[in-house]
Design an enzyme around this catalytic site. Structure first.
Site, PDB file in Angstrom:
ATOM      1  N   LYS A   3      -3.067   8.445   2.786  1.00 48.99           N
ATOM      2  CA  LYS A   3      -4.282   8.273   3.610  1.00 48.99           C
ATOM      3  C   LYS A   3      -4.059   8.808   5.031  1.00 48.99           C
ATOM      4  CE  LYS A   3      -7.100   6.277   0.638  1.00 48.99           C
ATOM      5  NZ  LYS A   3      -8.107   7.108  -0.053  1.00 48.99           N
ATOM      6  N   SER A  36      -9.406   0.922  -8.865  1.00 50.49           N
ATOM      7  CA  SER A  36      -8.212   1.423  -8.171  1.00 50.49           C
ATOM      8  C   SER A  36      -7.503   0.304  -7.420  1.00 50.49           C
ATOM      9  CB  SER A  36      -8.575   2.502  -7.159  1.00 50.49           C
ATOM     10  OG  SER A  36      -9.047   3.628  -7.812  1.00 50.49           O
ATOM     11  N   TYR A  55       0.854  -1.210   0.000  1.00 50.14           N
ATOM     12  CA  TYR A  55       0.000   0.000   0.000  1.00 50.14           C
ATOM     13  C   TYR A  55       0.885   1.254   0.000  1.00 50.14           C
ATOM     14  CZ  TYR A  55      -4.425   2.444   0.677  1.00 50.14           C
ATOM     15  OH  TYR A  55      -5.538   3.241   0.503  1.00 50.14           O
TER      16      TYR A  55
HETATM   17  P1  NDP Z   1     -12.401   3.671  -8.246  1.00 50.67           P
HETATM   18  O1  NDP Z   1     -11.263   3.470  -9.184  1.00 50.67           O
HETATM   19  O2  NDP Z   1     -13.693   3.090  -8.607  1.00 50.67           O
HETATM   20  O3  NDP Z   1     -12.593   5.219  -7.925  1.00 50.67           O
HETATM   21  C1  NDP Z   1     -11.519   6.121  -7.864  1.00 50.67           C
HETATM   22  C2  NDP Z   1     -12.029   7.432  -8.393  1.00 50.67           C
HETATM   23  O4  NDP Z   1     -11.036   8.453  -8.232  1.00 50.67           O
HETATM   24  C3  NDP Z   1     -12.376   7.393  -9.879  1.00 50.67           C
HETATM   25  O5  NDP Z   1     -13.691   7.817 -10.072  1.00 50.67           O
HETATM   26  C4  NDP Z   1     -11.394   8.386 -10.494  1.00 50.67           C
HETATM   27  O6  NDP Z   1     -11.928   9.115 -11.588  1.00 50.67           O
HETATM   28  C5  NDP Z   1     -11.184   9.323  -9.332  1.00 50.67           C
HETATM   29  N1  NDP Z   1     -10.012  10.167  -9.534  1.00 50.67           N
HETATM   30  C6  NDP Z   1      -8.717   9.816  -9.582  1.00 50.67           C
HETATM   31  N2  NDP Z   1      -7.947  10.898  -9.831  1.00 50.67           N
HETATM   32  C7  NDP Z   1      -8.800  11.954  -9.937  1.00 50.67           C
HETATM   33  C8  NDP Z   1      -8.632  13.340 -10.181  1.00 50.67           C
HETATM   34  N3  NDP Z   1      -7.418  13.890 -10.390  1.00 50.67           N
HETATM   35  N4  NDP Z   1      -9.724  14.131 -10.222  1.00 50.67           N
HETATM   36  C9  NDP Z   1     -10.945  13.615 -10.036  1.00 50.67           C
HETATM   37  N5  NDP Z   1     -11.183  12.313  -9.805  1.00 50.67           N
HETATM   38  C10 NDP Z   1     -10.111  11.492  -9.755  1.00 50.67           C
HETATM   39  O7  NDP Z   1     -11.863   3.046  -6.864  1.00 50.67           O
HETATM   40  P2  NDP Z   1     -12.484   3.001  -5.387  1.00 50.67           P
HETATM   41  O8  NDP Z   1     -13.944   3.126  -5.437  1.00 50.67           O
HETATM   42  O9  NDP Z   1     -11.847   1.835  -4.753  1.00 50.67           O
HETATM   43  O10 NDP Z   1     -11.835   4.304  -4.714  1.00 50.67           O
HETATM   44  C11 NDP Z   1     -12.601   5.338  -4.118  1.00 50.67           C
HETATM   45  C12 NDP Z   1     -11.972   5.760  -2.801  1.00 50.67           C
HETATM   46  O11 NDP Z   1     -12.099   4.696  -1.854  1.00 50.67           O
HETATM   47  C13 NDP Z   1     -10.478   6.052  -2.892  1.00 50.67           C
HETATM   48  O12 NDP Z   1     -10.178   7.152  -2.039  1.00 50.67           O
HETATM   49  C14 NDP Z   1      -9.856   4.788  -2.333  1.00 50.67           C
HETATM   50  O13 NDP Z   1      -8.544   4.992  -1.833  1.00 50.67           O
HETATM   51  C15 NDP Z   1     -10.847   4.486  -1.232  1.00 50.67           C
HETATM   52  N6  NDP Z   1     -10.807   3.147  -0.661  1.00 50.67           N
HETATM   53  C16 NDP Z   1     -10.836   2.044  -1.477  1.00 50.67           C
HETATM   54  C17 NDP Z   1     -10.796   0.783  -0.935  1.00 50.67           C
HETATM   55  C18 NDP Z   1     -10.824  -0.427  -1.802  1.00 50.67           C
HETATM   56  O14 NDP Z   1     -10.492  -1.507  -1.316  1.00 50.67           O
HETATM   57  N7  NDP Z   1     -11.238  -0.335  -3.047  1.00 50.67           N
HETATM   58  C19 NDP Z   1     -10.719   0.566   0.531  1.00 50.67           C
HETATM   59  C20 NDP Z   1     -10.743   1.792   1.293  1.00 50.67           C
HETATM   60  C21 NDP Z   1     -10.765   3.026   0.705  1.00 50.67           C
HETATM   61  P3  NDP Z   1     -11.509   8.769 -13.112  1.00 50.67           P
HETATM   62  O15 NDP Z   1     -11.596   7.258 -13.227  1.00 50.67           O
HETATM   63  O16 NDP Z   1     -12.504   9.489 -13.923  1.00 50.67           O
HETATM   64  O17 NDP Z   1     -10.103   9.243 -13.266  1.00 50.67           O
END
Ligand code: NDP
Length: 257
Positions: free
Chosen positions: A165, A198, A158
């Protein structure tokens, strides 16, 4: 839960596809009667979002472009939202990014650019977004961001995102102090691992899911809906006394050694 957010304008940032945490949150907020405003970065995400909204019969109030890396883009997005929606009652920040090469191997090998990029998009963006959204949160409100246990403990691979974070969680507390004067609350949800776009970038991600299934008090993984409902709680009046908090939705994993 139907009326918890009825008539409330909530901005959701970070739906990339149906697996996104922000999409789970969207469904919880929609079921609670919220008026939903979305921001997206990539055109591809906008198209996926529109298809999902269509499929689920959700009528968005607005869909606005916003690059969280760019102050001008954030300012313009919120100005547009403020002008059209009038008041913002709540905001979901579900955005993070790090280069895949920084999410494997040793943290000590993190490049300066990679470190700054992760901090910029994953942590600083909450500061910038809070500053802009606050201007339109004239009746008070609630801001919720998404974090992970890698902020508190060493989770293999990570790496740079753990540092981002940790900064995000500290920002939650400092921002909560600032905007509390305006009756705005700021909290974070720390979700268990979910297989999203992600998450695919993190080496050995499947091991993290297995560890939760084996060790968490509930002996199972959490899903998007459970994370969505806790975001809903924090956005609603039920959590009116909660701010500066990191709330774990991880089947209790963070409590065990
Ligand atoms: P996703 O990939 O589905 O979502 C990530 C989002 O971040 C995308 O919509 C992406 O938009 C957006 N993003 C990235 N860079 C930018 C930017 N410069 N401007 C605007 N938007 C941006 O993954 P998750 O749903 O997993 O992630 C969402 C949150 O949850 C994150 O903060 C992640 O760290 C957190 N999280 C995730 C976990 C997991 O296991 N998945 C666990 C705990 C927390 P685009 O694709 O259009 O670039």
């Amino acid at each position: 839960m139907t009326s918890l957010l009825s008539g409330k304008n909530i901005v959701v940032m970070g739906v990339a596809n149906n697996r996104s945490i922000a999409w789970g949150i969207t469904q919880s907020l929609h079921n609670a009667g919220a008026n939903l405003i979305f921001t997206y970065r990539q055109e591809r995400s906008k198209q996926k979002l529109n298809k999902l909204l269509d499929k689920h019969g959700i009528e968005p109030r607005m869909v606005v472009p916003c690059d969280a890396e760019d102050d001008q883009s954030i300012e313009q997005a919120f100005q547009k939202i403020g002008e059209e929606a009038g008041i913002i009652h709540g905001l979901v920040h579900s955005i993070a990014f790090a280069n895949a090469e920084e999410l494997q191997g040793e943290y000590a090998d993190t490049s300066r650019d990679g470190y700054l990029l992760a901090q910029n998009i994953s942590a600083y963006s909450l500061v910038a977004v809070t500053r802009e959204a606050r201007k339109y949160m004239t009746e008070g409100g609630s801001i919720v961001t998404q974090t992970y246990i890698g902020a508190e403990r060493v989770v293999p691979n990570y790496n740079v995102m753990g540092a981002a974070k940790a900064a995000l969680e500290a920002s939650v507390r400092y921002l909560a102090e600032d905007v509390g004067k305006d009756d705005i609350r700021v909290n974070a949800v720390s979700a268990g691992p979910l297989r999203t776009l992600s998450a695919k970038g993190i080496a050995g991600f499947n091991d993290k899911v297995s560890a939760v299934e084996e060790k968490a008090p509930l002996r199972r993984q959490v899903d998007q809906d459970q994370v969505g409902d806790v975001n809903l709680f924090l956005l609603s009046e039920l959590a009116r006394g909660v701010t500066g908090e990191v709330l774990h939705v991880d089947a209790g994993f963070h409590t065990v050694a």
